[in-house]
Design an enzyme around this catalytic site. Structure first.
Site, mmCIF file in Angstrom:
data_model
loop_
_atom_site.group_PDB
_atom_site.id
_atom_site.type_symbol
_atom_site.label_atom_id
_atom_site.label_comp_id
_atom_site.label_asym_id
_atom_site.label_seq_id
_atom_site.Cartn_x
_atom_site.Cartn_y
_atom_site.Cartn_z
ATOM 1 N N LYS A 270 -24.280 2.566 3.069
ATOM 2 C CA LYS A 270 -23.141 2.118 3.982
ATOM 3 C C LYS A 270 -23.259 1.413 5.181
ATOM 4 O O LYS A 270 -22.771 0.459 5.292
ATOM 5 C CB LYS A 270 -21.962 3.115 3.867
ATOM 6 C CG LYS A 270 -20.679 2.762 4.272
ATOM 7 C CD LYS A 270 -20.191 2.554 5.872
ATOM 8 C CE LYS A 270 -19.062 2.191 6.251
ATOM 9 N NZ LYS A 270 -18.990 2.167 7.719
ATOM 10 N N ASP A 286 -18.173 -14.346 -0.618
ATOM 11 C CA ASP A 286 -17.387 -13.447 -1.466
ATOM 12 C C ASP A 286 -17.828 -12.085 -1.293
ATOM 13 O O ASP A 286 -19.117 -11.633 -2.019
ATOM 14 C CB ASP A 286 -17.565 -13.788 -3.048
ATOM 15 C CG ASP A 286 -16.783 -12.779 -3.828
ATOM 16 O OD1 ASP A 286 -16.345 -11.683 -3.325
ATOM 17 O OD2 ASP A 286 -16.235 -13.234 -4.800
HETATM 18 P P1 NDP Z 1 -17.198 -23.746 -6.062
HETATM 19 O O1 NDP Z 1 -16.280 -23.708 -7.086
HETATM 20 O O2 NDP Z 1 -16.199 -24.166 -4.805
HETATM 21 O O3 NDP Z 1 -18.365 -24.760 -6.417
HETATM 22 C C1 NDP Z 1 -19.072 -25.256 -5.566
HETATM 23 C C2 NDP Z 1 -18.726 -26.581 -5.023
HETATM 24 O O4 NDP Z 1 -19.429 -27.091 -3.956
HETATM 25 C C3 NDP Z 1 -18.803 -27.758 -5.854
HETATM 26 O O5 NDP Z 1 -17.538 -28.309 -6.120
HETATM 27 C C4 NDP Z 1 -19.660 -28.449 -5.590
HETATM 28 O O6 NDP Z 1 -19.534 -30.118 -5.745
HETATM 29 C C5 NDP Z 1 -20.014 -28.539 -4.058
HETATM 30 N N1 NDP Z 1 -21.124 -28.507 -3.489
HETATM 31 C C6 NDP Z 1 -21.287 -29.641 -2.424
HETATM 32 N N2 NDP Z 1 -22.639 -29.620 -2.051
HETATM 33 C C7 NDP Z 1 -23.274 -28.645 -2.891
HETATM 34 C C8 NDP Z 1 -24.658 -28.238 -2.994
HETATM 35 N N3 NDP Z 1 -25.589 -28.953 -2.466
HETATM 36 N N4 NDP Z 1 -24.785 -27.467 -4.043
HETATM 37 C C9 NDP Z 1 -24.091 -26.696 -4.922
HETATM 38 N N5 NDP Z 1 -22.671 -27.258 -4.884
HETATM 39 C C10 NDP Z 1 -22.341 -28.170 -3.694
HETATM 40 O O7 NDP Z 1 -17.857 -22.335 -5.949
HETATM 41 P P2 NDP Z 1 -18.549 -21.559 -6.391
HETATM 42 O O8 NDP Z 1 -19.116 -22.132 -7.984
HETATM 43 O O9 NDP Z 1 -19.870 -21.409 -5.763
HETATM 44 O O10 NDP Z 1 -17.919 -20.367 -6.648
HETATM 45 C C11 NDP Z 1 -17.683 -19.341 -5.431
HETATM 46 C C12 NDP Z 1 -16.175 -19.107 -5.618
HETATM 47 O O11 NDP Z 1 -15.898 -18.420 -6.818
HETATM 48 C C13 NDP Z 1 -15.695 -17.871 -4.899
HETATM 49 O O12 NDP Z 1 -14.478 -18.216 -4.098
HETATM 50 C C14 NDP Z 1 -15.787 -16.583 -5.473
HETATM 51 O O13 NDP Z 1 -14.940 -15.565 -4.608
HETATM 52 C C15 NDP Z 1 -15.288 -17.167 -6.919
HETATM 53 N N6 NDP Z 1 -15.408 -16.489 -7.995
HETATM 54 C C16 NDP Z 1 -16.203 -15.323 -8.066
HETATM 55 C C17 NDP Z 1 -16.337 -14.702 -9.318
HETATM 56 C C18 NDP Z 1 -17.172 -13.463 -9.403
HETATM 57 O O14 NDP Z 1 -17.938 -13.286 -8.282
HETATM 58 N N7 NDP Z 1 -17.495 -12.705 -10.257
HETATM 59 C C19 NDP Z 1 -15.671 -14.904 -10.164
HETATM 60 C C20 NDP Z 1 -14.916 -15.912 -10.282
HETATM 61 C C21 NDP Z 1 -14.805 -16.794 -9.107
HETATM 62 P P3 NDP Z 1 -19.686 -30.598 -7.363
HETATM 63 O O15 NDP Z 1 -18.883 -29.950 -8.226
HETATM 64 O O16 NDP Z 1 -19.394 -32.128 -6.898
HETATM 65 O O17 NDP Z 1 -21.127 -30.345 -7.796
#
Ligand code: NDP
Length: 434
Positions: A270, A286
């Site tokens: 912790k 997250d």
């Molecule tokens: P996003 O859904 O926001 O996807 C990442 C975004 O970043 C995409 O739109 C991508 O654009 C853009 N991007 C821009 N530059 C880059 C780069 N260099 N590399 C990668 N992506 C880029 O976020 P995540 O997929 O990361 O998901 C995270 C979110 O999901 C958090 O808010 C989390 O709380 C939530 N979540 C968590 C879960 C879990 O932990 N079990 C379950 C469900 C949701 P493009 O699409 O154009 O590539």
């Protein structure tokens, strides 16, 4: 960064702290003005797009930890946390570790794992072979489900198949889980991976004859590990009551206890998460995902254990090491539009995701060092109660200079509780009115 402006940072008043961050080159003029104008708040329109039934903001203090030297680079670390003493302990530990060469970190790979978990698979061996043979097609279909990540240089890279069998004797049937390893580049990647898993599930069903029950990433990010190490000469550990060697040995022994006793390990870990969560939260990541993964990692041997290891080397120095699964991102989620998250990334110099991992794991190691060192020497209450006294003073209704005045008297009181704080405040106010 010009750290001369940051000397004795904790002693400066609020506005001078912000000014010194500007003078040191940590924040821009625009960021300085935003901080001074108190305009870091999330605006209602953004808030109502972020969550359902939005009614307002829940504020958390944002502070900065000082003295970090990570891979030979000096860094100011933003931390969002409500608990007093965490940032002070972090800066204290970073100073000692920094004076001994700082943190050395490694990030070997950064892959997220998605799972398609199937039930009612008629022939496990045949299903496993079919999936293995169709590996390239499965990876291609995963990439077709999220083409933009491939354009960014990432995408689905590998797969393996796991048979999930009941070890509890409660009659649970077996399941088959197909794991896809995804390079999500700068994103944490939950949505990217989930989209891929939903995209390939029908094909996996076809190949295995089973039914896809679950199609989601795992937060047990065992392919996204970051490690931080430090070496502290024993003489730097000396306190009023203990020699450096005694403190070193007591830190090692306390960690041995946390390795064999889950009751101690949970508290030990912790303390690590005090620092880790604060940076994860400040950076807009997250923290539930990180918490879930870290505690599973602490149990990887079958028992919940200390996440840190402390030992001594041949020279008699204290050697610390921490490895954590840290699937954090620098894009995605609310990172690019939450004003405080944007500021936090700017304070750290807009790090890439692997560097953010290195910072967070180093903060975890520092936090553990500070907590265990205090525990095995003067105890943590001395430092804690000093800061806790201020929280009690605020709860008692003290404002402005009265907060510190109440806290100072409270610190030397036998009973450090809310009633005592209220009484002290009442006395001060009566004196003030005379
Ligand atoms: P996003 O859904 O926001 O996807 C990442 C975004 O970043 C995409 O739109 C991508 O654009 C853009 N991007 C821009 N530059 C880059 C780069 N260099 N590399 C990668 N992506 C880029 O976020 P995540 O997929 O990361 O998901 C995270 C979110 O999901 C958090 O808010 C989390 O709380 C939530 N979540 C968590 C879960 C879990 O932990 N079990 C379950 C469900 C949701 P493009 O699409 O154009 O590539």
């Amino acid at each position: 960064m010009d750290t001369t402006h940051l000397t004795k940072f904790y002693k400066k008043n609020h506005d001078d702290k912000i000014d010194s961050l500007f003078l040191a080159g940590v924040i821009s003029k625009k960021e300085k003005d935003r901080l001074l104008d108190r305009t870091l708040e999330l605006d209602p329109e953004t808030g109502s797009h972020m969550i359902e039934n939005y009614i307002g903001n829940y504020s958390m203090p944002l502070g900065v930890a000082m003295n970090y030297m990570i891979d030979k680079e000096e860094l100011v670390v933003p931390m969002a946390i409500e608990e007093p003493s965490v940032i002070a302990a972090s800066s204290f530990a970073a100073k000692i570790i920094g004076s001994a060469g700082g943190f050395k970190t490694t990030v070997i790979h950064r892959m997220m794992i998605g799972q398609v978990t199937l039930k009612n698979v008629p022939d496990i061996e045949e299903a496993t072979n079919n999936v293995a043979e169709a590996k390239q097609k499965i990876l291609s279909r995963a990439n077709e489900a999220y083409p933009s990540i491939v354009k960014r240089g990432g995408g689905a890279k590998n797969l393996d198949v796991r048979l999930l069998e009941d070890d509890t004797d409660s009659g649970i049937p077996s399941y088959l889980s197909v794991h896809i390893h995804v390079d999500t580049q700068e994103a944490m990647g939950a949505n990217i991976v989930n989209t891929m898993m939903e995209g390939i599930a029908p094909y996996i069903e076809e190949l295995t004859g089973g039914t896809a029950l679950l199609r989601i990433l795992t937060n047990y990010a065992t392919e996204c590990l970051a490690t931080s190490k430090c070496v502290i000469p024993a003489h730097k550990l000396k306190t009023q009551d203990f020699s450096g060697e005694e403190v070193r040995d007591r830190i090692i022994e306390a960690t041995q206890v946390a390795t064999i006793d889950p009751y101690r390990a949970v508290t030990h870990n912790k303390g690590i998460m005090n620092g880790v969560d604060a940076v994860v939260l400040a950076s807009g990541n997250d923290w539930r995902a990180i918490e879930a993964g870290v505690h599973a990692y602490a149990s990887r041997s079958g028992q919940y254990r200390s996440l840190t290891s402390w030992s001594k080397n041949e020279a008699g120095d204290l050697v610390g090491e921490l490895t954590l699964p840290l699937p954090v991102g620098t894009v995605g989620g609310s990172i690019s539009f939450h004003p405080a998250a944007k500021l936090a990334h700017s304070i750290m110099g807009h790090p890439k995701a692997h560097k953010l991992e290195r910072v967070i794991v180093s903060v975890g190691l520092a936090q553990n060092f500070a907590a265990v060192r205090a525990l095995v020497t003067e105890g943590i209450q001395k430092g804690h109660m000093g800061l806790h006294a201020r929280s009690l003073a605020i709860s008692a209704g003290a404002k402005g200079d009265h907060v510190q005045q109440v806290a100072d008297i409270l610190k030397h009181s036998k009973h450090k509780n809310l009633q005592r704080a209220k009484n002290i405040l009442l006395n001060i106010l009566e004196e003030f009115e005379k």
